[in-house]
Structure formats: structure tokens, C-alpha cells
Design a protein around this motif. Structure first.
Motif, PDB file in Angstrom:
ATOM      1  N   GLY A   1       0.833  -1.200   0.000  1.00 27.67           N
ATOM      2  CA  GLY A   1       0.000   0.000   0.000  1.00 27.67           C
ATOM      3  C   GLY A   1       0.865   1.247   0.000  1.00 27.67           C
ATOM      4  O   GLY A   1       1.711   1.419   0.861  1.00 27.67           O
ATOM      5  N   MET A   2       0.623   2.108  -1.000  1.00 26.88           N
ATOM      6  CA  MET A   2       1.508   3.238  -1.253  1.00 26.88           C
ATOM      7  C   MET A   2       1.213   4.418  -0.342  1.00 26.88           C
ATOM      8  O   MET A   2       2.120   5.075   0.139  1.00 26.88           O
ATOM      9  CB  MET A   2       1.358   3.644  -2.716  1.00 26.88           C
ATOM     10  N   GLY A   3      -0.064   4.686  -0.090  1.00 28.47           N
ATOM     11  CA  GLY A   3      -0.431   5.844   0.722  1.00 28.47           C
ATOM     12  C   GLY A   3       0.148   7.125   0.136  1.00 28.47           C
ATOM     13  O   GLY A   3       0.223   7.296  -1.084  1.00 28.47           O
ATOM     14  N   ALA A   4       0.614   7.994   1.012  1.00 25.84           N
ATOM     15  CA  ALA A   4       1.170   9.263   0.572  1.00 25.84           C
ATOM     16  C   ALA A   4       2.589   9.097   0.036  1.00 25.84           C
ATOM     17  O   ALA A   4       3.216  10.076  -0.367  1.00 25.84           O
ATOM     18  CB  ALA A   4       1.149  10.260   1.722  1.00 25.84           C
ATOM     19  N   GLY A   5       3.102   7.852   0.016  1.00 23.43           N
ATOM     20  CA  GLY A   5       4.432   7.604  -0.521  1.00 23.43           C
ATOM     21  C   GLY A   5       4.537   8.008  -1.984  1.00 23.43           C
ATOM     22  O   GLY A   5       5.624   8.307  -2.485  1.00 23.43           O
ATOM     23  N   LEU A   6       3.393   8.026  -2.656  1.00 25.84           N
ATOM     24  CA  LEU A   6       3.361   8.411  -4.070  1.00 25.84           C
ATOM     25  C   LEU A   6       3.933   9.815  -4.274  1.00 25.84           C
ATOM     26  O   LEU A   6       4.573  10.090  -5.286  1.00 25.84           O
ATOM     27  CB  LEU A   6       1.906   8.359  -4.549  1.00 25.84           C
ATOM     28  N   TRP A   7       3.729  10.704  -3.295  1.00 26.47           N
ATOM     29  CA  TRP A   7       4.229  12.072  -3.417  1.00 26.47           C
ATOM     30  C   TRP A   7       5.752  12.095  -3.421  1.00 26.47           C
ATOM     31  O   TRP A   7       6.360  12.880  -4.142  1.00 26.47           O
ATOM     32  CB  TRP A   7       3.690  12.944  -2.279  1.00 26.47           C
ATOM     33  N   PHE A   8       6.351  11.227  -2.609  1.00 30.80           N
ATOM     34  CA  PHE A   8       7.817  11.160  -2.582  1.00 30.80           C
ATOM     35  C   PHE A   8       8.338  10.724  -3.948  1.00 30.80           C
ATOM     36  O   PHE A   8       9.306  11.266  -4.462  1.00 30.80           O
ATOM     37  CB  PHE A   8       8.285  10.169  -1.511  1.00 30.80           C
ATOM     38  N   LEU A   9       7.671   9.709  -4.525  1.00 26.77           N
ATOM     39  CA  LEU A   9       8.128   9.190  -5.809  1.00 26.77           C
ATOM     40  C   LEU A   9       7.883  10.209  -6.914  1.00 26.77           C
ATOM     41  O   LEU A   9       8.705  10.382  -7.819  1.00 26.77           O
ATOM     42  CB  LEU A   9       7.428   7.864  -6.114  1.00 26.77           C
ATOM     43  N   ALA A  10       6.763  10.911  -6.835  1.00 26.74           N
ATOM     44  CA  ALA A  10       6.487  11.965  -7.806  1.00 26.74           C
ATOM     45  C   ALA A  10       7.559  13.048  -7.710  1.00 26.74           C
ATOM     46  O   ALA A  10       8.020  13.589  -8.722  1.00 26.74           O
ATOM     47  CB  ALA A  10       5.104  12.552  -7.569  1.00 26.74           C
ATOM     48  N   ALA A  11       7.984  13.329  -6.482  1.00 24.81           N
ATOM     49  CA  ALA A  11       9.020  14.342  -6.278  1.00 24.81           C
ATOM     50  C   ALA A  11      10.325  13.905  -6.940  1.00 24.81           C
ATOM     51  O   ALA A  11      10.991  14.707  -7.605  1.00 24.81           O
ATOM     52  CB  ALA A  11       9.229  14.581  -4.786  1.00 24.81           C
ATOM     53  N   VAL A  12      10.680  12.640  -6.781  1.00 21.18           N
ATOM     54  CA  VAL A  12      11.910  12.126  -7.399  1.00 21.18           C
ATOM     55  C   VAL A  12      11.806  12.232  -8.925  1.00 21.18           C
ATOM     56  O   VAL A  12      12.739  12.676  -9.602  1.00 21.18           O
ATOM     57  CB  VAL A  12      12.157  10.658  -6.975  1.00 21.18           C
ATOM     58  N   PHE A  13      10.654  11.873  -9.471  1.00 23.75           N
ATOM     59  CA  PHE A  13      10.462  11.924 -10.923  1.00 23.75           C
ATOM     60  C   PHE A  13      10.586  13.357 -11.438  1.00 23.75           C
ATOM     61  O   PHE A  13      11.327  13.623 -12.377  1.00 23.75           O
ATOM     62  CB  PHE A  13       9.089  11.340 -11.285  1.00 23.75           C
ATOM     63  N   LEU A  14       9.898  14.271 -10.783  1.00 22.12           N
ATOM     64  CA  LEU A  14       9.916  15.658 -11.246  1.00 22.12           C
ATOM     65  C   LEU A  14      11.299  16.278 -11.071  1.00 22.12           C
ATOM     66  O   LEU A  14      11.739  17.080 -11.900  1.00 22.12           O
ATOM     67  CB  LEU A  14       8.868  16.486 -10.494  1.00 22.12           C
ATOM     68  N   TYR A  15      11.971  15.908  -9.997  1.00 27.60           N
ATOM     69  CA  TYR A  15      13.321  16.415  -9.768  1.00 27.60           C
ATOM     70  C   TYR A  15      14.237  15.979 -10.915  1.00 27.60           C
ATOM     71  O   TYR A  15      14.966  16.795 -11.474  1.00 27.60           O
ATOM     72  CB  TYR A  15      13.839  15.881  -8.432  1.00 27.60           C
ATOM     73  N   ASP A  16      14.169  14.700 -11.268  1.00 25.09           N
ATOM     74  CA  ASP A  16      15.005  14.188 -12.353  1.00 25.09           C
ATOM     75  C   ASP A  16      14.597  14.750 -13.704  1.00 25.09           C
ATOM     76  O   ASP A  16      15.433  14.993 -14.566  1.00 25.09           O
ATOM     77  CB  ASP A  16      14.928  12.661 -12.397  1.00 25.09           C
TER      78      ASP A  16
END
Lengths: 293, 293
Positions: free
Chosen positions: B178-193
């Protein structure tokens, strides 16, 4: 001096551009690396508090140690046969990745085998726990005495009846119902010596919002100062009072009354003869004991 | 045949390789890598999705076929830094993983196992496709400082601080539990890159990649450039390489004679093998010094 300084730094920059670039790069790397670690540390410190509705699996080490020991792998979650345990995602009421359960949703069924402890690779769930009755996942607290049906004088008793340690972890204590003045109230009372914190009582509470809740032990339980001794326990342990017989002084206004009768307003109106308990009295003058020297 | 060669375009690397070798051969290692990444994820997901329990747990710690324990050695060191000595299972598991990566090359984890790789590869593809220019790229040594910082944070807080935010374990655990709000962290990594720093996360910041690069000094499995004399300087390999600095010593004999890419930061992803129209690169072992014309 203050004029020379920037000049010399510029000079240095001209002479050693590579070194300056290297040092600047190193400082940048060190700075941003340490800043990120610091940020993570702050975030973790802030969110490490265990929310009240999050309970740990049986055998979990004390929270401080647990947060160092748990790998967040979820093997305990996988081996829970009742889907009680969950791994916290960011935003859930427990530190990210750690196992917890919400008593009101799915309580712990207290499997005899304790299958959740077995796969734990680090011992964050302590394998020394072999009897599930010794588990302390939390502690039930009858948190809302205004809405608990038994406190309202009804015979709900559901928390008492679903308790796996029935009659031990929760007992029903009889008390006079002052409101009706003729009934008894049977008050569910939790005993920490037997409550495992499985959460069955909270899950079963018939109210819209449970009146009895299981909380992490650190929230649910007070603690006496280390130096406290209970006189009656010490007396029993030593087969008698440790400080000898006590001088008993009379309490003003209560002389001659039967032991334990502390009513002062039932005092006689004028003379020194006391009426028998239960006999009508016309006193009603509050605290005036009419004691005269 | 050389007339068929198209003008190299750093934003669209691989056109030459596809023209010469065909699409499949120009994506062979990429496809194998995606198969590996998704296959490992699939092994973990087969349990919760289809009830086929081959691997339980997640990348932090797992149990394969109820016998093989595996633990992330980076996580184990954080546990030790936090002041907890875990049970033997975790230590055994971490040793097995460490020995494997010492032989295969630490950052094989990054290219062949880590779920974040798919995210950052996609971001890197997006940057090339839409010609987003590199800006604000942090120093590549930042990750080592962050690595040290995560240990320091664990030691000072007594908790696995980095696990609160680690995108690698957040991603894998999220997909399984279950991802929960973890998706925001991953979105942040994607957008940063994608928008801020080319290969910013995996190539500059990730302390997990930094840790695994430390296990890469003795890697037996390595990419080499035995046909480096055929290199036509199209720069396609540099455009796709997640750690472009590792190529030059082997390809251009800069500071070394051996055609083997010896830098521990090489993730052995094999994308350079795919992308090279001249078939300069191949996957080989560390001691393969042959140069074939």
C-alpha cells in the motif's frame, strides 16, 4: 586589512582555480548531503510518535527500541492469518513502514502459535514471547464514561463478554446507581495485569464511536514514583506493620460513632446521645458538628 | 555502409544503433533489465495477488521459499548504527546479499532490481525527448555525504531515520503493502530528475546507490569496450549512461589501458551496449583485457 582580504582571495582564485572549484564543490556536496540527512532526521523525529489508534503486533519491543530494530519488511504482516496487521504508508498513524493494527477495524485474534513473531528477521518482535496471554500490545481504557451503556445503567456488557481473558482483563464492578437510586450499575473495569491489548473490546463496542479503546500502554497507563510503597502490601509482605502500632486520634465530631461512619450531618440536634444509624434526624445543618469543649 | 549513418543527435540517441542492428538488438539489455526488475517485483506480488508464496517481505528483508533469508546490508548497518543488534537471521541475510553484490557489482542492484530505476529512467528519457536542459545538478559526491548523514542520523536518533523517506524502500513497500502518501515522494523524485537535475536522484543523491557502489570495487561482472577502436564518437553512449563519467577511462584510454569499465559507480545496466551502432561494448568479466579490433 579589510581591503586586502578580498583582493588576496581573488588572487588565490586566479592562481588556484582548480583547487577553489574542488573545495567549493566539496563544500556543496557535504552541505547538501548533510542538509538532506538533517531534514530526514527532523521529519522522522517529528513523526515518530505512535498515534493512539496504532497498536504494535504482539511481542514488539518498547517503541524506542522497535524503531531501531524493525526493518519494515512486512513478514509479520504476511504471516498474520486474519489480516490484522498492516504496514504503515506515509500518512498512516504509525511511523512509515512499521507494522501496526487498528483495534476498531480488525483486532488481534491472539493466535496461540503467534505466527507473526516467527518470521521477524531482527527480533523487533521478541521471540521470547511464547504465551500470547503475556502480550502487551496496548491497554484497554474505558475512555468515555458518559456514553458507555453500562455507565448509563444498562446491561450491555459486550466488552466484558468478548474479552478473551473474560473475568480477568475486564471485570464488572457493582455500584449503586445514584440516578435511579434503586438499581445497580455494572461498570466494566480493565485490569492491566491481564489485558493483552488485543482490541476485541474496542472492536465489539456497540456505540457509534467506541467507549472503550485500546491505547498504546505508554498512553494508557500512569506510573507511580519509584519510591512509592503501598502500606497494605508491605504489611502483608512482612506479616505486620513495619512502623509499629499507630496512635489513633479521635476525629472531631465523630467520637463514639461506629467505625467507618463519617457522617457529620446526622449528628443529634442538641444532646450528646446519638441516634441509631438510619433513624431520621432533623439536623441538616451541614458541617456544624455541634461539638462543644 | 557508412553512408547509411545518420547524423548523431544527443537528444535522440540510438537512431544509429536501431538502423544498424534493428530495434530488438538495440534494446536487448534494456528489455532484459526491465524483465529482471518487473520479474523480481512479480515474485513478491505473486503471493498477495495470486496466493503463490515464493518470496515474502520486501527488498528491506525477505524470505524466499521459507528458507532463504535476505536483508538489505545498508539497512542492517543503519540498524547497528541506531544501536540495536539484530537477530542472526537478519545478519545472515545481509551477508548473503553483500557477498552477492561484491561478486556481481554493487550497483547491479540499481540497474537490475531497484524499482526507482524505472521512474528515473523514464525521467531521463523525458529530458532527452523534450530536450530539457540540465540545470542545478548537485555534486555527484553529495550521495556519499548523505550516506554518512543517514548513519549519523540513525546513531543520534536511535531510529532508522532514513527509512521514513527512502524512495527506494517506499516504492517497493508501497507496491506490495500500500503506497499511501508515498506516491508524493516518488512523484518528487520523478519531477526532480525530469525538470531540475539530469540523473539527479540515482546519479547524485541516492545514499542507497552510494552504499552499493562501495560494494562494487571487486565486481566480477563488468561492461568493457573491446572494440573501442571502432568508436565513431557519436556520443550516444554518454547520452544514455546513468553515470557518464565511468565510460571515458575504458573507451578513451584515459588513465587506464584495460578496456574494462572498472569504476564502481557503473551500474552494469548495459544500455551502452544497446545504444552503440559500432558494437564497441560487451558484457564480460573484470579480467577480460582483450581488445578485439
Amino acid at each position: 586589512m579589510s581591503v586586502e582580504k578580498p583582493a588576496s582571495t581573488q588572487e588565490e582564485a586566479r592562481l588556484f582555480p582548480a583547487r577553489r572549484k574542488f573545495l567549493a564543490g566539496l563544500a556543496g556536496a557535504a552541505g547538501s548531503g548533510c542538509l538532506m540527512a538533517l531534514g530526514a532526521g527532523l521529519y522522522a523525529t517529528q513523526s515518530r510518535a505512535l498515534a493512539a489508534q496504532a497498536l504494535r503486533p504482539p511481542g514488539a519491543l518498547p517503541e524506542e527500541e522497535f524503531l531501531a530494530a524493525c526493518t519494515r519488511c512486512g513478514l509479520c504482516v504476511r504471516d498474520c492469518p486474519y489480516d490484522t496487521l498492516k504496514l504503515a504508508a506515509p500518512g498512516d498513524p504509525a511511523p512509515t513502514g512499521t507494522p501496526y493494527f487498528t483495534a476498531r477495524d480488525i483486532p488481534c485474534e491472539m493466535c496461540e502459535e503467534i505466527p507473526c513473531i516467527k518470521p521477524c528477521p531482527t527480533g523487533a518482535l521478541n521471540p521470547a514471547l511464547t504465551d500470547i496471554a503475556d502480550a502487551r500490545m496496548g491497554l484497554a481504557v474505558l475512555i468515555d464514561q458518559e456514553n458507555c451503556l453500562n455507565f448509563l445503567g444498562l446491561r450491555c456488557d459486550v466488552c466484558y463478554r468478548v474479552c478473551p481473558a473474560i473475568g480477568q482483563a475486564i471485570t464488572l464492578e457493582k455500584q449503586h446507581n445514584i440516578r435511579s437510586d434503586r438499581h445497580a450499575m455494572l461498570l466494566p473495569t480493565v485490569h492491566s495485569a491481564h489485558c493483552t491489548g488485543c482490541g476485541k473490546c474496542e472492536a465489539a463496542c456497540v456505540l457509534t464511536e467506541a467507549a472503550i479503546k485500546v491505547l498504546p500502554v505508554s498512553l494508557a497507563q500512569g506510573k507511580l514514583g519509584e519510591h512509592y510503597r503501598k502500606g497494605w502490601e508491605e504489611r502483608e509482605k512482612h506479616g505486620g506493620s513495619l512502623i509499629g502500632d499507630q496512635l489513633e486520634l479521635p476525629v472531631r465530631g465523630l467520637e463514639g460513632k461506629p467505625h467507618g461512619d463519617s457522617r457529620v450531618k446526622d449528628d443529634p440536634p442538641s444532646d450528646a446521645s446519638y441516634p441509631e444509624p438510619g433513624q431520621p434526624s432533623d439536623a441538616g445543618t451541614g458541617l456544624n458538628s455541634r461539638w462543644k469543649p | 555502409m557508412t553512408a547509411a549513418r545518420r547524423r548523431p543527435d544527443p537528444n535522440l540517441p540510438g537512431r544509429d544503433a536501431i538502423a544498424r542492428k534493428g530495434w530488438l538488438a538495440a534494446h536487448k539489455w534494456l528489455l532484459l533489465r526491465r524483465t529482471s526488475q518487473l520479474g523480481i517485483l512479480g515474485l513478491f506480488l505473486a503471493g498477495p495477488w495470486f496466493g503463490i508464496w515464493i518470496v515474502k517481505g520486501n527488498l528491506s528483508s525477505s524470505l524466499t521459499l521459507d528458507v532463504l533469508p535476505l536483508t538489505d546490508p545498508y539497512l542492517l548497518l543503519q540498524i547497528l548504527a541506531a544501536g540495536f543488534v539484530p537477530a542472526a537471521t537478519a545478519i545472515t541475510g545481509a551477508l548473503i546479499v553483500a557477498v552477492f553484490y561484491l561478486l556481481a557489482g554493487g550497483r547491479v542492484f540499481c540497474a537490475w532490481v531497484c524499482p526507482v530505476n524505472i521512474i528515473t529512467d523514464t525521467a531521463a528519457w523525458g529530458r532527452r525527448r523534450f530536450a530539457i536542459k540540465a540545470k542545478h545538478v548537485p555534486d555527484a559526491r553529495t550521495r556519499y555525504w548523505l550516506l554518512a548523514g543517514t548513519f549519523a542520523a540513525a546513531a543520534t536518533t536511535g531510529a532508522l531515520t532514513w527509512e521514513w523517506v527512502n524512495p527506494v524502500s517506499l516504492a517497493h513497500r508501497g507496491l506490495l503493502f500500500g503506497m499511501g502518501a508515498g506516491l508524493w515522494f516518488l512523484a518528487a523524485v520523478f519531477l526532480y530528475d525530469l525538470l531540475i537535475a539530469n540523473r539527479g536522484w540515482c546519479g547524485h543523491l541516492c545514499p542507497m546507490g552510494a552504499f552499493y557502489s562501495l560494494l562494487g570495487k571487486t565486481a566480477l561482472l563488468r561492461v568493457a569496450a573491446p572494440k573501442r577502436d571502432a568508436c565513431d564518437d557519436c556520443m550516444d553512449c554518454f547520452a544514455v549512461c546513468p553515470e557518464p563519467r565511468v565510460i571515458r577511462p575504458a573507451l578513451k584510454k584515459a588513465g587506464q589501458e584495460s578496456p574494462v569499465i572498472l569504476d564502481a559507480l557503473c551500474t552494469t545496466c548495459g544500455r551502452c551496449i544497446d545504444i552503440c551502432g559500432q558494437k564497441v561494448f560487451k558484457l564480460t568479466h573484470r579480467f577480460d583485457r582483450r581488445s578485439s579490433p
